[in-house]
Design a protein around this motif. Structure first.
Motif, PDB file in Angstrom:
ATOM      1  N   ASP A   1       0.828  -1.209   0.000  1.00 25.33           N
ATOM      2  CA  ASP A   1       0.000   0.000   0.000  1.00 25.33           C
ATOM      3  C   ASP A   1       0.862   1.259   0.000  1.00 25.33           C
ATOM      4  O   ASP A   1       0.518   2.269  -0.617  1.00 25.33           O
ATOM      5  CB  ASP A   1      -0.916   0.020   1.219  1.00 25.33           C
ATOM      6  CG  ASP A   1      -1.995  -1.053   1.138  1.00 25.33           C
ATOM      7  OD1 ASP A   1      -2.156  -1.627   0.045  1.00 25.33           O
ATOM      8  OD2 ASP A   1      -2.656  -1.314   2.156  1.00 25.33           O
ATOM      9  N   SER A   2       1.985   1.200   0.702  1.00 28.16           N
ATOM     10  CA  SER A   2       2.840   2.385   0.806  1.00 28.16           C
ATOM     11  C   SER A   2       3.380   2.790  -0.554  1.00 28.16           C
ATOM     12  O   SER A   2       3.655   3.965  -0.807  1.00 28.16           O
ATOM     13  CB  SER A   2       4.012   2.122   1.761  1.00 28.16           C
ATOM     14  OG  SER A   2       4.930   1.197   1.210  1.00 28.16           O
ATOM     15  N   LEU A   3       3.523   1.818  -1.451  1.00 28.45           N
ATOM     16  CA  LEU A   3       4.059   2.126  -2.775  1.00 28.45           C
ATOM     17  C   LEU A   3       2.994   2.754  -3.672  1.00 28.45           C
ATOM     18  O   LEU A   3       3.309   3.303  -4.722  1.00 28.45           O
ATOM     19  CB  LEU A   3       4.602   0.848  -3.430  1.00 28.45           C
ATOM     20  CG  LEU A   3       5.753   0.183  -2.660  1.00 28.45           C
ATOM     21  CD1 LEU A   3       6.162  -1.113  -3.354  1.00 28.45           C
ATOM     22  CD2 LEU A   3       6.949   1.110  -2.550  1.00 28.45           C
ATOM     23  N   ASN A   4       1.722   2.650  -3.278  1.00 28.10           N
ATOM     24  CA  ASN A   4       0.654   3.260  -4.073  1.00 28.10           C
ATOM     25  C   ASN A   4       0.524   4.749  -3.818  1.00 28.10           C
ATOM     26  O   ASN A   4       0.015   5.494  -4.650  1.00 28.10           O
ATOM     27  CB  ASN A   4      -0.688   2.590  -3.756  1.00 28.10           C
ATOM     28  CG  ASN A   4      -0.839   1.252  -4.445  1.00 28.10           C
ATOM     29  OD1 ASN A   4      -0.233   1.023  -5.482  1.00 28.10           O
ATOM     30  ND2 ASN A   4      -1.621   0.372  -3.862  1.00 28.10           N
TER      31      ASN A   4
ATOM     32  N   LYS B   1       3.726   3.313   6.148  1.00 27.62           N
ATOM     33  CA  LYS B   1       2.411   2.957   5.621  1.00 27.62           C
ATOM     34  C   LYS B   1       2.115   3.660   4.303  1.00 27.62           C
ATOM     35  O   LYS B   1       1.313   3.167   3.508  1.00 27.62           O
ATOM     36  CB  LYS B   1       1.330   3.268   6.657  1.00 27.62           C
ATOM     37  CG  LYS B   1       1.429   2.387   7.902  1.00 27.62           C
ATOM     38  CD  LYS B   1       0.280   2.630   8.856  1.00 27.62           C
ATOM     39  CE  LYS B   1       0.377   1.711  10.067  1.00 27.62           C
ATOM     40  NZ  LYS B   1      -0.715   1.930  11.021  1.00 27.62           N
ATOM     41  N   GLU B   2       2.739   4.813   4.059  1.00 27.54           N
ATOM     42  CA  GLU B   2       2.596   5.511   2.788  1.00 27.54           C
ATOM     43  C   GLU B   2       3.923   6.154   2.427  1.00 27.54           C
ATOM     44  O   GLU B   2       4.645   6.653   3.305  1.00 27.54           O
ATOM     45  CB  GLU B   2       1.502   6.585   2.863  1.00 27.54           C
ATOM     46  CG  GLU B   2       0.102   6.028   3.027  1.00 27.54           C
ATOM     47  CD  GLU B   2      -0.964   7.109   2.861  1.00 27.54           C
ATOM     48  OE1 GLU B   2      -0.830   7.931   1.930  1.00 27.54           O
ATOM     49  OE2 GLU B   2      -1.920   7.122   3.651  1.00 27.54           O
ATOM     50  N   ALA B   3       4.237   6.143   1.122  1.00 25.70           N
ATOM     51  CA  ALA B   3       5.515   6.689   0.667  1.00 25.70           C
ATOM     52  C   ALA B   3       5.607   8.195   0.897  1.00 25.70           C
ATOM     53  O   ALA B   3       6.700   8.742   1.037  1.00 25.70           O
ATOM     54  CB  ALA B   3       5.701   6.387  -0.826  1.00 25.70           C
TER      55      ALA B   3
ATOM     56  N   SER C   1      -2.316   2.584  19.056  1.00 29.61           N
ATOM     57  CA  SER C   1      -1.217   3.441  18.608  1.00 29.61           C
ATOM     58  C   SER C   1      -0.679   2.973  17.264  1.00 29.61           C
ATOM     59  O   SER C   1      -0.362   3.775  16.386  1.00 29.61           O
ATOM     60  CB  SER C   1      -0.082   3.447  19.644  1.00 29.61           C
ATOM     61  OG  SER C   1      -0.536   3.970  20.870  1.00 29.61           O
ATOM     62  N   LEU C   2      -0.580   1.653  17.096  1.00 28.36           N
ATOM     63  CA  LEU C   2      -0.090   1.101  15.833  1.00 28.36           C
ATOM     64  C   LEU C   2      -1.064   1.405  14.702  1.00 28.36           C
ATOM     65  O   LEU C   2      -0.659   1.713  13.582  1.00 28.36           O
ATOM     66  CB  LEU C   2       0.107  -0.411  15.958  1.00 28.36           C
ATOM     67  CG  LEU C   2       1.274  -0.887  16.842  1.00 28.36           C
ATOM     68  CD1 LEU C   2       1.239  -2.400  16.982  1.00 28.36           C
ATOM     69  CD2 LEU C   2       2.603  -0.458  16.258  1.00 28.36           C
ATOM     70  N   SER C   3      -2.355   1.317  14.993  1.00 27.81           N
ATOM     71  CA  SER C   3      -3.358   1.484  13.941  1.00 27.81           C
ATOM     72  C   SER C   3      -3.404   2.905  13.399  1.00 27.81           C
ATOM     73  O   SER C   3      -3.701   3.113  12.224  1.00 27.81           O
ATOM     74  CB  SER C   3      -4.744   1.074  14.458  1.00 27.81           C
ATOM     75  OG  SER C   3      -5.171   1.946  15.482  1.00 27.81           O
ATOM     76  N   ILE C   4      -3.127   3.905  14.240  1.00 31.57           N
ATOM     77  CA  ILE C   4      -3.214   5.284  13.766  1.00 31.57           C
ATOM     78  C   ILE C   4      -1.847   5.853  13.374  1.00 31.57           C
ATOM     79  O   ILE C   4      -1.757   6.983  12.922  1.00 31.57           O
ATOM     80  CB  ILE C   4      -3.844   6.207  14.832  1.00 31.57           C
ATOM     81  CG1 ILE C   4      -2.946   6.292  16.063  1.00 31.57           C
ATOM     82  CG2 ILE C   4      -5.230   5.759  15.187  1.00 31.57           C
ATOM     83  CD1 ILE C   4      -3.389   7.340  17.048  1.00 31.57           C
ATOM     84  N   SER C   5      -0.791   5.061  13.546  1.00 34.12           N
ATOM     85  CA  SER C   5       0.551   5.557  13.223  1.00 34.12           C
ATOM     86  C   SER C   5       0.780   5.525  11.720  1.00 34.12           C
ATOM     87  O   SER C   5       0.127   4.791  10.979  1.00 34.12           O
ATOM     88  CB  SER C   5       1.613   4.722  13.932  1.00 34.12           C
ATOM     89  OG  SER C   5       1.578   3.397  13.447  1.00 34.12           O
ATOM     90  N   ASP C   6       1.734   6.333  11.271  1.00 29.55           N
ATOM     91  CA  ASP C   6       2.119   6.388   9.858  1.00 29.55           C
ATOM     92  C   ASP C   6       3.344   5.529   9.593  1.00 29.55           C
ATOM     93  O   ASP C   6       3.553   5.054   8.474  1.00 29.55           O
ATOM     94  CB  ASP C   6       2.404   7.836   9.453  1.00 29.55           C
ATOM     95  CG  ASP C   6       1.233   8.754   9.747  1.00 29.55           C
ATOM     96  OD1 ASP C   6       0.096   8.357   9.422  1.00 29.55           O
ATOM     97  OD2 ASP C   6       1.435   9.839  10.326  1.00 29.55           O
ATOM     98  N   ILE C   7       4.165   5.381  10.619  1.00 32.72           N
ATOM     99  CA  ILE C   7       5.392   4.588  10.515  1.00 32.72           C
ATOM    100  C   ILE C   7       5.473   3.703  11.752  1.00 32.72           C
ATOM    101  O   ILE C   7       5.203   4.149  12.861  1.00 32.72           O
ATOM    102  CB  ILE C   7       6.640   5.489  10.445  1.00 32.72           C
ATOM    103  CG1 ILE C   7       6.553   6.428   9.236  1.00 32.72           C
ATOM    104  CG2 ILE C   7       7.929   4.657  10.370  1.00 32.72           C
ATOM    105  CD1 ILE C   7       7.570   7.553   9.266  1.00 32.72           C
TER     106      ILE C   7
END
Length: 776
Positions: A368-371, A461-463, A697-703
Motif C-alpha cells: 500500500d505504501s508504494l501506491n 504505511k505511505e511513501a 497506537s499502531l493502527s493510527i501511526s504512519d510509521i
C-alpha cells in the motif's frame, strides 16, 4: 479536474462511455458483480465505500498510469484511484450506489487496458508474461538494427567514395525491409499507447516516439520510391530500439528495487498442518480459521498468529524485529507469523486468520505504501502537463523556421536538400524530448527508499511520509517506552540489616506482588543473594499506587508487620524515615523499622543519545512530553540534552501541544508507544509508533518501528533525507536534460538516432541515480 488543464479532454468525454476496443463476452464482465467475487476481493472502507485492488494489464510507462488515473477520476462514483507504476496495482474506492464494479472494468477497457482482481501469484505470472513479450519485441528491434547498422556503413562510405544509384536504392530497400518489423512490431506498444491517448484527447510520451518514428519512416518511403534525398530507415529502427532498450533497463532497475518485497512475500510457507478431532490435515494458509490448532515442527515458520497450547520452544523473530537472539516461549505465549521455530515440536491455537496476521499485514502495508505519492510528485505532474503539446509545437516551429528562413546553426548534412534538413531537425526535437525521466523521478526513488527502509525494520504505511519527515522541523518524543526502556531497574540498593531471616521476609513480600517496581526489586535482590527462601505470609494487602503490607508469624508465634512501598506508604503507617531521591523508591520495614531501601530508574534506551545528537545536527527542534513528575522528566532531559520538556502531561494535553505546534506552522513528527500517546499521534503530521506499542497506537501511526530500536528510528530520518535528496536530484536531472537538449536539437546539432539514444539514457540515468540510495 478542470484545474489540471484538461478542459477539452473532459468536455469531449463528458458522461459518455467510449466504445470498448477490447471485445470480451458480457459474462466476463458479469462475474465482477457476482456475490462470490465481491466477497473474496472487495472490502469496505471506514466511510462505507467499496475498495478493491486491481492489476491493470498493458501499462508500460508513467503516461499510462496518468491516463488511467485521469479517466477513473472523471468517472462518477469513483472516490479514489491510485495506481502503482511499479506493480501496475490499482487501489480503487467507489460508491456502489453510483456504479458497479463491472462499470469500472469496462471504463478501463475503453481506453485499451484490461483489469482483473489483484492476486500476487497471478500478478507474478502476468508480469513474467509481459516482460517476456517486451524482451522479444526488444530483441527483434536489436537484431534488425544491428543489421541496418552494418548496411549503413556501406551507405555512409558511399558518400565519400561514390555510389551507383542502383546500389544505393538496394541499400534503401534492405533498410526498409529491416526497419518495417521494428516499427510496426517492436514499436506496437507505442502506437497502441498513442492511439488510446489521442482517443481520449491526451498527448503522451508514446505519441512523441511513434510520431517521430512514423514521420521519419514516411519521409524515407518517399525517398525509396523516387524522391530526391537520403532515406532515414536506420533512424526509424534506432529510435524504436533505443527507447525499447531504455524501457527494458528501466524495468530491470525497478525489479531490483522490489526484490526486498518479493523476498518477504515468498518467505512464508504455502501450507500448514492443523489438528482437528485428533486428525492431522495439511491445508492452505487462507483456509486456516481462528480457533484451529496448528502443529509446528522445529525449523518451520509460523504461518499465522496464535498462542501456544502445548510445548515450548525458542523462536527466531529477526524477520520482524531484527533481534538475532532467540526468544523462549511456552504455553500461553503469543506467536507471530513469519517467525521461526528453532528447536521443538509445539501446538498452538490460531488467534488471527492469514489475512490479518502480523506478517501478512506487514506485506499489505508495504504494498500500500508504494501506491501513495509524495507531494513533490504533484510538482512533477504539474510540469508534465502540456509537455507533449509544447514539444510538438516547438518541433513544428523549428521546421518552419529552418524551412522558410533558412536558419542553419548546426551541422551541414551533406547530400541533403533544404526540406530534408528542416524535416530531420524537427523530428530530432520530437525524439529527444523526454517526459518519462520527469515522470519517473519521484516514484522510482520512493520505491527504492521504501524497500531500504523495510530492510531496516521500518514500515512506512505511505511513501508520502518520506517527504514529510524530510521536511519536518519538530520532533516530539514520549518518554516511557520510547526514549527509555519502560522497565524500572534498581540503580542503588542499601541493605541496613542483612539478617537472612529478614531478607527472606523481604523476598516473600516482593514475590506477593506483580507490580513492576516489586518485580524489579525482587530481580535485583536475587542477583545479590542466591540463598533466599519464600515464607508464608498472612493478610497480604495491596495499597494502590503505594505498595504492599502483610503479616508473618514464626514458629514461636512471634508476629512481624511487613510494609514495602514508597515514602507515602511509610508515612501512612507512621514510619518517619527521611529519604530524599529524584528516583522512584521502594522501602521495606519490619515492625516499623526500615531495613532496606531501593532507588529505581527507567533506563535510557540504547542509541537514544546518538539519535538526539543526530536530530540536533539536522537543526530539528526536539521536545519531550511525559506523564512522569518534574524531577524524573528533568533528569532524563538533562542526560539526553533535550532542552524543551513538559512533565505531568495527560493524553489530552499532549495532543493539544501538538495542535498548538501545527497552528504555528510547524511540521511535527511524534514518536510514542502507549495508549496514552494515541491522541497525540493522531494529531501529528507524521506519527511513529514502536513495534511493541498498544494496538490503537499502531493502527493510527504512519510509521512503525518493528524492532522498537532507536537506531532504526535514526535510520528513518537518514534514509528519508537521502531519498528526498535523490528525488530532487532526479527532478533536476530530467528538467536540465530537456532544457539543454531541446535547444541543441532545435539548432540542428542532433540527429534523430542520437536523439533517441539520448532520450533513453535520460530515463536510465534517473533509474541508476535512484539506485544510489542503497549505497552509503
Amino acid at each position: 479536474m478542470k484545474s489540471d488543464g484538461l478542459d477539452s479532454f473532459y468536455d469531449k468525454l463528458g458522461n459518455k462511455t467510449i466504445a470498448p476496443p477490447i471485445n470480451l463476452e458480457n459474462d466476463d464482465l458479469n462475474k465482477f458483480d457476482s456475490e462470490n467475487f465481491l466477497n473474496n476481493y472487495v472490502r469496505k472502507t471506514d466511510e462505507g465505500f467499496n475498495q478493491i485492488d486491481l492489476i491493470i494489464e498493458g501499462i508500460h510507462c508513467a503516461a499510462c498510469v496518468w491516463l488511467n488515473e485521469k479517466i477513473l477520476h472523471d468517472t462518477k462514483g469513483i472516490i479514489q484511484a491510485d495506481i502503482n507504476f511499479t506493480t501496475n496495482k490499482a487501489r480503487i474506492i467507489w460508491d456502489e450506489d453510483e456504479l458497479k464494479l463491472s462499470d469500472i472494468i469496462l471504463r478501463i477497457r475503453s481506453i485499451g487496458y484490461n483489469a482483473y482482481a489483484y492476486d500476487s501469484s497471478i500478478a507474478d505470472i502476468q508480469a513474467t508474461k509481459a516482460k517476456r513479450d517486451y524482451f522479444i519485441r526488444m530483441m527483434v528491434a536489436v537484431v534488425a538494427s544491428m543489421n541496418i547498422m552494418m548496411i549503413s556503413v556501406a551507405k555512409y562510405t558511399g558518400f565519400f567514395t561514390g555510389m551507383d544509384n542502383d546500389v544505393k536504392h538496394m541499400i534503401h530497400f534492405a533498410e526498409f525491409l529491416l526497419s518495417t518489423p521494428v516499427l510496426f512490431y517492436s514499436g506496437w506498444v507505442f502506437f497502441k499507447g498513442a492511439y488510446f491517448g489521442l482517443k481520449n484527447r491526451v498527448l503522451n510520451m508514446d505519441f512523441l516516439v511513434s510520431s517521430g518514428a512514423t514521420l521519419t519512416y514516411i519521409y524515407s518511403l518517399f525517398i525509396l520510391f523516387g524522391a530526391k534525398g537520403e532515406s532515414y530507415f536506420d533512424s526509424v529502427a534506432m529510435i524504436i530500439t533505443f527507447v525499447l532498450v531504455g524501457k527494458y533497463l528501466e524495468v530491470i532497475g525497478k525489479k531490483s528495487a522490489v526484490d526486498t518485497l518479493d523476498k518477504i512475500k515468498s518467505s512464508l510457507p504455502l501450507e500448514a498442518t492443523i489438528i482437528k478431532d485428533g486428525i492431522k490435515k495439511v491445508v492452505a494458509l487462507n483456509s486456516i480459521n481462528i480457533g484451529d490448532i496448528v502443529q509446528l515442527k522445529a525449523g518451520e515458520k509460523v504461518p499465522v498468529d496464535g498462542k501456544i497450547t502445548k510445548g515450548n520452544a525458542s523462536f527466531d523473530e529477526s524477520s520482524l524485529t531484527g533481534e538475532s537472539i532467540p526468544v523462549y516461549k511456552n504455553v500461553g505465549s503469543e506467536l507471530y507469523s513469519g517467525t521461526i521455530n528453532n528447536d521443538s515440536l509445539i501446538e498452538y491455537e490460531v488467534t488471527k486468520d492469514f489475512k490479518n496476521s502480523t506478517f501478512s499485514s506487514i506485506v499489505t502495508l508495504l504494498e500500500d505504501s508504494l501506491n501513495s505519492k509524495p507531494k513533490i510528485q504533484n510538482t512533477a505532474n504539474e510540469i508534465s502537463k502540456g509537455f507533449t503539446t509544447a514539444i510538438l509545437s516547438l518541433s513544428l516551429l523549428t521546421f518552419l523556421v529552418w524551412y522558410f528562413f533558412g536558419i542553419d546553426l548546426g551541422f551541414d548534412y551533406e547530400g541533403t536538400n533544404h526540406f530534408e534538413k528542416s524535416f530531420i531537425v524537427g523530428i530530432s526535437v520530437i525524439v529527444i524530448a523526454c517526459p518519462c525521466a520527469l515522470a519517473l523521478a519521484t516514484p522510482i526513488a520512493s520505491l527504492i527508499g521504501i524497500s531500504e527502509l523495510a530492510k531496516k525494520g521500518l514500515l512506512f504505511k505511505e511513501a508520502k511520509f518520506i517527504e514529510s519527515i524530510a521536511k519536518s522541523d519538530t520532533v516530539v518524543f514520549d518518554k516511557t517506552g520510547t526514549l527509555t526502556k519502560g522497565e524500572l531497574s534498581v540503580v542503588k540498593m542499601r541493605i541496613l540489616d542483612e539478617n537472612i531471616h529478614k531478607l527472606n521476609l523481604l523476598y516473600s513480600l516482593l514475590d506477593s506482588s506483580s507490580h513492576p517496581i516489586s518485580v524489579s526489586v525482587k530481580k535485583a535482590l536475587l542477583k545479590k543473594y542466591d540463598n533466599l527462601e519464600l515464607k508464608n505470609l498472612n493478610e497480604v494487602k495491596t495499597i494502590n499506587a503505594k505498595g504492599v503490607t502483610a503479616k508473618y508469624k514464626n514458629l514461636d508465634d512471634k508476629e512481624f508487620e511487613l510494609i514495602g512501598g514508597n515514602i507515602e506508604l511509610m508515612r501512612d503507617n507512621e514510619i518517619w524515615y527521611k529519604f530524599d531521591s529524584t528516583s522512584s523508591v521502594y522501602l521495606f520495614a519490619i515492625n516499623k523499622k526500615v531495613i532496606a531501601t531501593f532507588e529505581l530508574e527507567d533506563e535510557i534506551k540504547e542509541n537514544a543519545q546518538d539519535l538526539i545528537d543526530y536530530l540536533k545536527e539536522q537543526n530539528l527542534n526536539i521536545v519531550m512530553l511525559t506523564g512522569d513528575n518534574e524531577a524524573v522528566a528533568k533528569k532524563i532531559s538533562e542526560k539526553l540534552g533535550i532542552k524543551e520538556y513538559y512533565a505531568s502531561q495527560t493524553p489530552i494535553s499532549k495532543a493539544q501541544y501538538i495542535k498548538d505546534l501545527k497552528a504555528k506552522g510547524k511540521t511535527v513528527v511524534m514518536v510514542g508507544d502507549g495508549l496514552n500517546d494515541s491522541v497525540a499521534l493522531g494529531n501529528a503530521d507524521v506519527a511513529i509508533a514502536m513495534g511493541n506499542s498498544a494496538d490503537v497506537s499502531l493502527s493510527i501511526s504512519d510509521i512503525v518501528l518493528l524492532n522498537s530500536s532507536l537506531k532504526s528510528l535514526k535510520e528513518s530520518f537518514v534514509l528519508s533525507y537521502r531519498t528526498y535528496k535523490f528525488i530532487k536530484q532526479n527532478l533536476l536531472i530530467s528538467l536540465l536534460y530537456n532544457v539543454v537538449t531541446i535547444p541543441f536539437a532545435m539548432a540542428g546539432f542532433v540527429m534523430p538516432l542520437v536523439a533517441a539514444l539520448s532520450m533513453s539514457l535520460s530515463s536510465l540515468i534517473v533509474v541508476l541515480n535512484s539506485l544510489r540510495i542503497k549505497m552509503k
